[in-house]
Enzyme design. Structure first.
Site, PDB file in Angstrom:
ATOM      1  N   ALA A 213      62.141  86.266 -31.911  1.00  0.00           N
ATOM      2  CA  ALA A 213      63.181  85.342 -31.452  1.00  0.00           C
ATOM      3  C   ALA A 213      63.196  84.050 -32.263  1.00  0.00           C
ATOM      4  O   ALA A 213      64.082  83.215 -32.091  1.00  0.00           O
ATOM      5  CB  ALA A 213      62.983  85.025 -29.972  1.00  0.00           C
ATOM      6  N   CYS A 214      62.235  83.876 -33.152  1.00  0.00           N
ATOM      7  CA  CYS A 214      62.084  82.641 -33.932  1.00  0.00           C
ATOM      8  C   CYS A 214      62.622  82.850 -35.353  1.00  0.00           C
ATOM      9  O   CYS A 214      62.155  83.733 -36.076  1.00  0.00           O
ATOM     10  CB  CYS A 214      60.605  82.257 -33.985  1.00  0.00           C
ATOM     11  N   GLY A 215      63.593  82.032 -35.747  1.00  0.00           N
ATOM     12  CA  GLY A 215      64.175  82.139 -37.080  1.00  0.00           C
ATOM     13  C   GLY A 215      63.160  81.932 -38.189  1.00  0.00           C
ATOM     14  O   GLY A 215      63.171  82.643 -39.193  1.00  0.00           O
TER      15      GLY A 215
END
Length: 143
Positions: free
Chosen positions: A14-16
């Site tokens: 979920a983390c770019g």
């Protein structure tokens, strides 16, 4: 792609930043072991080992944004490393990411370009998800 057990990424899809780091590792032709640390948190011993290998204080691995950091009072400078580790064990979202383990080196890869120091030269070009160019067509880092 070459299979490699020598590279591991402690990843949050979920983390770019974490996605960009994983993409750069794969762009280097390396298929790392991917540990989705929110689903499979590292043991206390493993987290302690990772922090020691990075050569950073425990507090430097704490994530504040989007976590219960403030509610737990983790900004208190009197908290011991053991207390900070307790909090990370109870709330893995507090572990900053992505942490990459490479041959002989371990690093918290924030910003995502920090992973380039752990990789062989990347073929160019490479751009992050947002289109920002990291490696130009000649394989040079864009600063």
């Amino acid at each position: 792609m070459q299979a490699s057990i020598a590279y591991t990424i402690f990843h949050n899809p979920a983390c770019g930043t974490s996605r960009n780091v994983l993409a750069m590792i794969r762009h280097a032709g390396i298929e790392p072991t991917v540990v989705e640390y929110l689903k499979t948190p590292p043991s206390r011993e493993k987290l302690t080992e990772l922090i020691a290998a990075m050569g950073t204080p425990v507090r430097a691995v704490l994530r504040q944004k989007g976590t219960p950091y403030d509610e737990l009072g983790l900004q208190n400078p009197e908290l011991s490393d053991a207390q900070l580790l307790d909090a990370m064990m109870a709330h893995p979202i507090l572990i900053n990411r992505p942490i990459v383990v490479a041959p002989g080196r371990t690093r918290l890869c924030r910003p995502s370009e920090a992973v380039l120091d752990l990789l062989p030269p990347l073929p160019g070009p490479f751009a992050k998800e947002d289109g920002e160019l990291v490696i130009d067509a000649q394989g040079n880092r864009v600063v």
